[in-house]
Every structure is written in C-alpha cells, then in structure tokens.
Design a protein around this motif. Sequence first.
Motif, PDB file in Angstrom:
ATOM      1  N   SER A 120      -1.944  -1.370  -4.183  1.00 18.93           N
ATOM      2  CA  SER A 120      -3.004  -0.354  -4.122  1.00 18.93           C
ATOM      3  C   SER A 120      -2.679   0.829  -5.032  1.00 18.93           C
ATOM      4  O   SER A 120      -1.530   1.005  -5.475  1.00 18.93           O
ATOM      5  CB  SER A 120      -3.166   0.146  -2.677  1.00 18.93           C
ATOM      6  N   THR A 142       0.842  -1.206   0.000  1.00 13.66           N
ATOM      7  CA  THR A 142       0.000   0.000   0.000  1.00 13.66           C
ATOM      8  C   THR A 142       0.875   1.253   0.000  1.00 13.66           C
ATOM      9  O   THR A 142       2.107   1.168   0.044  1.00 13.66           O
ATOM     10  CB  THR A 142      -1.006  -0.012   1.184  1.00 13.66           C
ATOM     11  N   GLY A 143       0.206   2.415  -0.022  1.00 14.64           N
ATOM     12  CA  GLY A 143       0.889   3.658  -0.344  1.00 14.64           C
ATOM     13  C   GLY A 143       1.612   4.365   0.781  1.00 14.64           C
ATOM     14  O   GLY A 143       1.515   5.588   0.890  1.00 14.64           O
ATOM     15  N   ALA A 144       2.336   3.624   1.606  1.00 13.72           N
ATOM     16  CA  ALA A 144       3.211   4.265   2.582  1.00 13.72           C
ATOM     17  C   ALA A 144       4.628   4.291   2.026  1.00 13.72           C
ATOM     18  O   ALA A 144       4.967   3.514   1.131  1.00 13.72           O
ATOM     19  CB  ALA A 144       3.182   3.514   3.914  1.00 13.72           C
ATOM     20  N   SER A 161       7.245   7.402  -7.236  1.00 17.75           N
ATOM     21  CA  SER A 161       7.994   8.493  -6.618  1.00 17.75           C
ATOM     22  C   SER A 161       9.312   8.018  -5.992  1.00 17.75           C
ATOM     23  O   SER A 161      10.351   8.644  -6.168  1.00 17.75           O
ATOM     24  CB  SER A 161       7.104   9.136  -5.544  1.00 17.75           C
ATOM     25  N   LEU A 198       1.584   5.207  -6.720  1.00 22.41           N
ATOM     26  CA  LEU A 198       2.168   6.552  -6.665  1.00 22.41           C
ATOM     27  C   LEU A 198       3.524   6.528  -5.962  1.00 22.41           C
ATOM     28  O   LEU A 198       4.493   7.148  -6.392  1.00 22.41           O
ATOM     29  CB  LEU A 198       1.237   7.505  -5.902  1.00 22.41           C
ATOM     30  N   ARG A 243       3.775   2.340   8.420  1.00 21.09           N
ATOM     31  CA  ARG A 243       4.887   3.298   8.285  1.00 21.09           C
ATOM     32  C   ARG A 243       4.323   4.710   8.308  1.00 21.09           C
ATOM     33  O   ARG A 243       3.619   5.137   7.392  1.00 21.09           O
ATOM     34  CB  ARG A 243       5.603   3.069   6.960  1.00 21.09           C
ATOM     35  N   ASN A 259     -11.805  -1.441  -0.673  1.00 23.22           N
ATOM     36  CA  ASN A 259     -11.062  -1.999  -1.805  1.00 23.22           C
ATOM     37  C   ASN A 259     -10.631  -3.426  -1.470  1.00 23.22           C
ATOM     38  O   ASN A 259     -10.915  -3.944  -0.377  1.00 23.22           O
ATOM     39  CB  ASN A 259      -9.873  -1.104  -2.211  1.00 23.22           C
ATOM     40  N   SER A 296      -0.123   1.747   4.824  1.00 25.11           N
ATOM     41  CA  SER A 296      -0.388   3.181   5.019  1.00 25.11           C
ATOM     42  C   SER A 296      -1.362   3.370   6.186  1.00 25.11           C
ATOM     43  O   SER A 296      -2.076   2.431   6.571  1.00 25.11           O
ATOM     44  CB  SER A 296      -0.987   3.783   3.750  1.00 25.11           C
ATOM     45  N   MET A 297      -1.415   4.578   6.700  1.00 29.07           N
ATOM     46  CA  MET A 297      -2.356   4.884   7.783  1.00 29.07           C
ATOM     47  C   MET A 297      -3.796   4.810   7.270  1.00 29.07           C
ATOM     48  O   MET A 297      -4.716   4.489   8.032  1.00 29.07           O
ATOM     49  CB  MET A 297      -2.072   6.263   8.375  1.00 29.07           C
ATOM     50  N   GLY A 324      -2.518   3.865  -4.085  1.00 27.50           N
ATOM     51  CA  GLY A 324      -1.535   4.684  -3.370  1.00 27.50           C
ATOM     52  C   GLY A 324      -0.126   4.139  -3.542  1.00 27.50           C
ATOM     53  O   GLY A 324       0.831   4.900  -3.723  1.00 27.50           O
ATOM     54  N   ALA A 325       0.004   2.830  -3.506  1.00 33.38           N
ATOM     55  CA  ALA A 325       1.326   2.208  -3.663  1.00 33.38           C
ATOM     56  C   ALA A 325       1.902   2.491  -5.046  1.00 33.38           C
ATOM     57  O   ALA A 325       3.114   2.655  -5.201  1.00 33.38           O
ATOM     58  CB  ALA A 325       1.223   0.706  -3.432  1.00 33.38           C
TER      59      ALA A 325
HETATM   60  C1  LIG Z   1       5.320   9.703  -2.026  1.00 31.88           C
HETATM   61  C2  LIG Z   1       4.264   9.409  -1.018  1.00 31.88           C
HETATM   62  C3  LIG Z   1       4.631   8.937   0.229  1.00 31.88           C
HETATM   63  C4  LIG Z   1       3.653   8.629   1.184  1.00 31.88           C
HETATM   64  N1  LIG Z   1       4.056   8.142   2.402  1.00 31.88           N
HETATM   65  C5  LIG Z   1       3.133   7.754   3.301  1.00 31.88           C
HETATM   66  C6  LIG Z   1       3.538   7.143   4.521  1.00 31.88           C
HETATM   67  O1  LIG Z   1       4.705   6.942   4.802  1.00 31.88           O
HETATM   68  N2  LIG Z   1       2.565   6.717   5.356  1.00 31.88           N
HETATM   69  C7  LIG Z   1       1.227   6.874   5.088  1.00 31.88           C
HETATM   70  O2  LIG Z   1       0.402   6.451   5.891  1.00 31.88           O
HETATM   71  N3  LIG Z   1       0.817   7.482   3.944  1.00 31.88           N
HETATM   72  C8  LIG Z   1       1.736   7.917   3.035  1.00 31.88           C
HETATM   73  N4  LIG Z   1       1.329   8.506   1.871  1.00 31.88           N
HETATM   74  C9  LIG Z   1      -0.097   8.780   1.652  1.00 31.88           C
HETATM   75  C10 LIG Z   1      -0.860   7.551   1.138  1.00 31.88           C
HETATM   76  O3  LIG Z   1      -0.290   7.091  -0.063  1.00 31.88           O
HETATM   77  C11 LIG Z   1      -2.332   7.934   0.921  1.00 31.88           C
HETATM   78  O4  LIG Z   1      -2.957   8.152   2.178  1.00 31.88           O
HETATM   79  C12 LIG Z   1      -3.100   6.896   0.142  1.00 31.88           C
HETATM   80  O5  LIG Z   1      -4.459   7.312   0.041  1.00 31.88           O
HETATM   81  C13 LIG Z   1      -3.045   5.540   0.790  1.00 31.88           C
HETATM   82  O6  LIG Z   1      -3.907   4.674   0.073  1.00 31.88           O
HETATM   83  P1  LIG Z   1      -3.701   3.088   0.146  1.00 31.88           P
HETATM   84  O7  LIG Z   1      -3.608   2.733   1.591  1.00 31.88           O
HETATM   85  O8  LIG Z   1      -4.936   2.525  -0.490  1.00 31.88           O
HETATM   86  O9  LIG Z   1      -2.467   2.755  -0.603  1.00 31.88           O
HETATM   87  C14 LIG Z   1       2.293   8.822   0.891  1.00 31.88           C
HETATM   88  C15 LIG Z   1       1.929   9.308  -0.370  1.00 31.88           C
HETATM   89  C16 LIG Z   1       2.883   9.594  -1.303  1.00 31.88           C
HETATM   90  C17 LIG Z   1       2.472  10.076  -2.676  1.00 31.88           C
END
Ligand SMILES: Cc1cc2nc3c(=O)[nH]c(=O)nc-3n(C[C@H](O)[C@H](O)[C@H](O)COP(=O)(O)O)c2cc1C
Length: 198
Positions: free
Chosen positions: A36, A9-11, A45, A41, A135, A114, A100-101, A38-39
């Motif tokens: 995900s 996921t997107g952390a 990055s 992205l 994270r 999802n 991610s949180m 978010g991941a």
């Molecule tokens: C480059 C980047 C780094 C991120 N780092 C974090 C992180 O370390 N921890 C976190 O909780 N969200 C982080 N985020 C935000 C999450 O990606 C965002 O909340 C996203 O909606 C999570 O969706 P998902 O859990 O479905 O992947 C980051 C976003 C980006 C673009």
Amino acid sequence: MARVVLAITGASGTRYGRRLLQVLSSLPVTVDLVVSAGARLVLSSEEGIDPGSPADPGRLVADLGGLGEGAITVHDPADVSSPIASGSPLVDAMVILPCSMATLGAVASGAGHNLVHRAADVTMKEGRPLLVCPREAPLSPIHLRNMLRLSEAGVCVLPCAPPFSHRPTTLDGLVDGLVMRVCDRLGFRTELVPRWDG
Ligand SMILES: Cc1cc2nc3c(=O)[nH]c(=O)nc-3n(C[C@H](O)[C@H](O)[C@H](O)COP(=O)(O)O)c2cc1C
C-alpha cells in the motif's frame, strides 16, 4: 502450487511482511504482492527501503536475492481491475502483514477503496482464509470493535505480538517467531524458530 495474496500496509513492522514474502518465496507458493501507499512510507522510514513504483516494488522483491522471484506477481494498490480484485482466480488465502488500523477499519466496514481492501473483501465473500495482523498500541474501542467484527466474520486476527518463548536473541529471531505463526495458520510447515515443547 498454492497461491497466496500478501498485502503489506502502513503499520509499523513492515519487516514482518518482508520476511513473510521471503519465506513464501522459498516454498511452493505463488505470491500476489500488494504494497500500500502507507506501507511505502513506513518501508522508507523504518527499513530505509524505497520499494519502487507502486506497480513494481522492485527493491522489495530484489531484496529476496533472486529467491523464487518468478513466483511473485506485484500489483498496484490503486488497480482495482487487478485479477485479485475478483473471486474468479483460484486464490488459496490472503494475509495482511502488518495491517494498519486504517486498512483494518476499511476491511471491517466493507468500505474499501483500494486493491488491498477489495482483495480482502473478495477473500471473505469467497469463504477463503483471511489473516489480518494488526499493529497499533494502545488500541482504541474502535480498533477493538473492528477486530471483533472481523473475527466474528471468520477472519483470523493474529496481532503483531511476537512470542518470546523461543528466547530470541536477535531482531530476526523475534520476527521469525511471528512469521512462523502466520505460516502455521496459512497451512505451511516451517521451522523458522524452535517450537515450544514444554
Ligand atoms: C512511520 C509510520 C509508522 C506508522 N505506524 C502505524 C502503526 O503502527 N499502525 C497504524 O495503524 N498506522 C500506522 N501509521 C499510519 C498509517 O500508515 C496510515 O494510517 C496510512 O494511511 C495507512 O494506510 P494503508 O493502510 O493503506 O497502508 C504509520 C505511519 C507512518 C508514516
């Protein structure tokens, strides 16, 4: 042959998830992979990787260099009709690395929308091992409460806080220290880094 669901996921720290995928693919394990939105992205990055379409993160799997690719099934994170959205398939464990949180909160509240959230919900309801590797820094009271809630529900909360006891000198060595702990909890014996022996 064990069957493990791996959600990335997107952390920050998608590198951990990539490395775990690589390690699992070298073991007698079949992997159900969900990356995900978010991941995607964060992979772009932090790792310079375009993981491919949601249903087929070809670059991510191709990165494994052909290692065990046949044992990886990729799922679209939006596809809640996937087999792993049900308790029926015999899955042994699920790991969310990194978590991610946003995903942590969705899983802790049961308000998933999802495939990652649904598969985690199913893993819990079926009484199967679930590992979440959050994270974020610093952590808010809401993050901490969500982690406690999951821990109290029997989920292993294993933060992306890599050990230094093996004296890593490279980023890969640091990542491997954490990934070995995750494999330990999943019940897979690896020796990615030296173990502390006093
Ligand atoms: C480059 C980047 C780094 C991120 N780092 C974090 C992180 O370390 N921890 C976190 O909780 N969200 C982080 N985020 C935000 C999450 O990606 C965002 O909340 C996203 O909606 C999570 O969706 P998902 O859990 O479905 O992947 C980051 C976003 C980006 C673009």
